[in-house]
Motif scaffolding. Sequence first.
Motif, mmCIF file in Angstrom:
data_model
loop_
_atom_site.group_PDB
_atom_site.id
_atom_site.type_symbol
_atom_site.label_atom_id
_atom_site.label_comp_id
_atom_site.label_asym_id
_atom_site.label_seq_id
_atom_site.Cartn_x
_atom_site.Cartn_y
_atom_site.Cartn_z
ATOM 1 N N CYS A 162 62.006 41.507 40.574
ATOM 2 C CA CYS A 162 61.812 40.209 39.931
ATOM 3 C C CYS A 162 63.146 39.731 39.379
ATOM 4 C CB CYS A 162 60.780 40.315 38.811
ATOM 5 S SG CYS A 162 60.555 38.750 37.914
ATOM 6 N N GLU A 215 60.338 38.429 43.604
ATOM 7 C CA GLU A 215 59.739 37.471 42.686
ATOM 8 C C GLU A 215 60.871 36.711 42.007
ATOM 9 O OE1 GLU A 215 56.947 37.427 38.641
ATOM 10 O OE2 GLU A 215 57.300 39.315 39.692
ATOM 11 N N TYR A 223 56.934 34.034 45.002
ATOM 12 C CA TYR A 223 57.153 35.290 45.705
ATOM 13 C C TYR A 223 57.624 35.002 47.123
ATOM 14 C CZ TYR A 223 54.735 37.771 41.975
ATOM 15 O OH TYR A 223 54.371 38.308 40.765
ATOM 16 N N SER A 270 56.267 32.054 38.483
ATOM 17 C CA SER A 270 56.961 32.753 39.564
ATOM 18 C C SER A 270 56.598 32.265 40.954
ATOM 19 C CB SER A 270 56.642 34.248 39.499
ATOM 20 O OG SER A 270 57.103 34.820 38.309
ATOM 21 N N ARG A 281 52.795 34.632 35.445
ATOM 22 C CA ARG A 281 52.946 36.083 35.349
ATOM 23 C C ARG A 281 53.484 36.413 33.960
ATOM 24 N NH1 ARG A 281 49.904 36.144 39.195
ATOM 25 N NH2 ARG A 281 50.468 36.839 41.265
ATOM 26 N N ASN A 315 60.181 46.064 45.148
ATOM 27 C CA ASN A 315 59.505 44.911 44.567
ATOM 28 C C ASN A 315 60.352 44.533 43.356
ATOM 29 O OD1 ASN A 315 57.834 43.231 43.034
ATOM 30 N ND2 ASN A 315 55.984 44.319 43.623
#
Length: 137
Positions: free
Chosen positions: A73, A122, A112, A110, A101, A71
């Motif tokens: 970003c 992200e 996703y 953001s 976020r 995961n």
Amino acid sequence: MINIDRVDHLVLTVADVDRAADFYENVLGMSQVSFPGDRRAVSFGAQTIKLHAASELVEPTATHPVPGSANLCFITPNPISEVQEHLRASDVRIEEGPVSRTGAEGPITSLYVRDPDGNLIEIGRYDEPEQEPAPAD
């Protein structure tokens, strides 16, 4: 006590290095990098994401390295509306967003998406600081 200055690189375990490298290069604008021993990565800014094929892991490795378990970003300077347009033009499904976020340095907006292995990606942009009203004379 030690001091950590920054992240140098991350390693993603992927099912297909070519497919992953293509996504990160063509969708997210990163550059492909090659290392000795036919190892590959993508880079952006001063960071690198090394791409390790699940079928050919490089030791030492994580305890349970599997494709699709990350995961991540990433921060963009581009307006989120432009990112949305680019993702749609690239046939990348937006899972969620735009949503508010909190990033490492404050509020972000953001989107996703998922990479070819199912990793959650992200893409955020830091929100513009609110302008203080000018003092009345």
